[in-house]
Design a protein around this motif. Structure first.
Motif, mmCIF file in Angstrom:
data_model
loop_
_atom_site.group_PDB
_atom_site.id
_atom_site.type_symbol
_atom_site.label_atom_id
_atom_site.label_comp_id
_atom_site.label_asym_id
_atom_site.label_seq_id
_atom_site.Cartn_x
_atom_site.Cartn_y
_atom_site.Cartn_z
ATOM 1 N N UNK A 1 0.806 -1.225 0.000
ATOM 2 C CA UNK A 1 0.000 0.000 0.000
ATOM 3 C C UNK A 1 0.837 1.273 0.000
ATOM 4 N N UNK A 2 1.940 1.295 0.759
ATOM 5 C CA UNK A 2 2.770 2.501 0.798
ATOM 6 C C UNK A 2 3.220 2.909 -0.595
ATOM 7 N N UNK A 3 3.597 1.927 -1.400
ATOM 8 C CA UNK A 3 4.045 2.211 -2.760
ATOM 9 C C UNK A 3 2.856 2.589 -3.639
ATOM 10 N N UNK A 4 1.789 1.822 -3.555
ATOM 11 C CA UNK A 4 0.623 2.065 -4.410
ATOM 12 C C UNK A 4 -0.012 3.423 -4.136
ATOM 13 N N UNK A 5 -0.069 3.797 -2.879
ATOM 14 C CA UNK A 5 -0.716 5.068 -2.529
ATOM 15 C C UNK A 5 0.182 6.275 -2.795
ATOM 16 N N UNK A 6 1.450 6.027 -3.093
ATOM 17 C CA UNK A 6 2.374 7.135 -3.356
ATOM 18 C C UNK A 6 2.209 7.717 -4.754
ATOM 19 N N UNK A 7 1.540 6.963 -5.650
ATOM 20 C CA UNK A 7 1.434 7.392 -7.047
ATOM 21 C C UNK A 7 -0.016 7.708 -7.410
#
Length: 224
Positions: free
Chosen positions: A189-195
Motif C-alpha cells: 500500500x505505501x508504494x501504491x498510494x504514493x502514485x
C-alpha cells in the motif's frame, strides 16, 4: 520525471517466490543438506506465526534470515550461482501482461523500478534482459565475499519498499501524480498510494477491497 514501480512476487512473477526457493534448496545437488538447517531455524517461528503469536512481517523477515543463514561460510560465487539457477527457470514464466506494461512505460520515457523482498542476486539474473532502470531487492549479507549469517537480513517488505525507492531517487524530482505502481499485496500500500496511478495485480483479498473501493485498475490472471 515519471516513475513506474513494480513488485515481483505475484506481480511480475505470477507466483510466490519463497516456496520455489525452498524446493530449490531441498532438491539442489550441491546444497540440499542445508535444507535441514534451514528447517530447524524456521519451524519454531512458523508455528508461532500460525498460532498468531508472531507477526507476519517478522515471520517473513525471519524466514529470509533463516534461509540465507543456512549458507553460512558459503562463497559469493556459490550463492550467486545457486540463485541464478533458480532465476533462469523463473524468467520463462513471467506475467506477460505486466511485461507489456513494463515495455509501455519504457517507451513513454518513465523511469522503471523493480522493488521486491526477493534476494537481489536472483532479481538481477531474472531482470538482466528487461528494461528496468533500477532493481532493488533484499541484499545478501557478505563479509569479504563470504556469507555472514550473523549479519541481519533487512527484508525489503512493507514500508521499507518505499523507503528503499526514496533512498535512490530525489522524491522532489518525481511527478508522483502521473506515476504508476504495480503490486499484489496489502503490504504494498505505501508504494501504491504514493502514485497517482496504482494498479493491483491479481490482488490478495485485503488489497482487492481497497482497490475496488478506490476504483483502482485491477489486473487479474488470464484464465486458460
Amino acid at each position: 520525471m515519471r516513475v513506474a514501480i513494480f513488485d515481483f512476487d505475484r506481480t511480475l512473477f505470477p507466483e510466490e517466490t519463497f516456496p520455489l526457493m525452498m524446493n530449490h534448496l531441498k532438491t539442489h545437488p550441491m546444497h540440499h543438506k542445508k535444507y535441514s538447517t534451514f528447517m530447524r531455524k524456521i519451524l519454531p517461528m512458523y508455528v508461532a506465526y500460525k498460532l498468531k503469536l508472531f507477526p507476519e512481517k517478522k515471520m517473513r523477515e525471519g524466514s529470509m534470515q533463516s534461509y540465507i543463514s543456512a549458507f553460512n561460510k558459503s562463497s559469493r560465487e556459490d550463492v550467486e550461482k545457486f540463485f541464478a539457477q533458480l532465476a533462469n527457470t523463473m524468467k520463462k514464466r513471467l506475467n506477460q501482461e505486466v511485461l507489456h506494461r513494463l515495455e509501455w512505460h519504457k517507451a513513454r520515457g518513465d523511469y522503471t523500478i523493480l522493488v521486491s523482498g526477493a534476494f537481489q542476486p536472483m532479481l538481477e539474473t531474472i531482470t538482466r534482459d528487461l528494461p528496468f532502470d533500477l532493481v532493488l531487492g533484499t541484499e545478501v549479507p557478505y563479509d569479504k565475499d563470504i556469507i555472514d549469517s550473523k549479519k541481519r537480513v533487512h527484508h525489503v517488505n512493507g514500508d521499507r519498499k518505499m523507503r528503499k525507492v526514496k533512498e535512490h531517487l530525489d522524491p522532489s524530482d518525481v511527478d508522483w501524480t502521473n506515476s504508476y505502481a504495480y503490486g499484489d499485496s496489502y503490504s504494498d500500500l505505501d508504494v501504491l498510494e504514493a502514485v497517482g496511478n496504482p494498479v493491483a495485480v491479481q490482488p490478495e483479498p485485503r488489497l482487492e477491497q481497497v482497490a475496488e473501493k478506490q476504483a483502482w485498475e485491477i489486473i487479474t490472471p488470464v484464465r486458460a
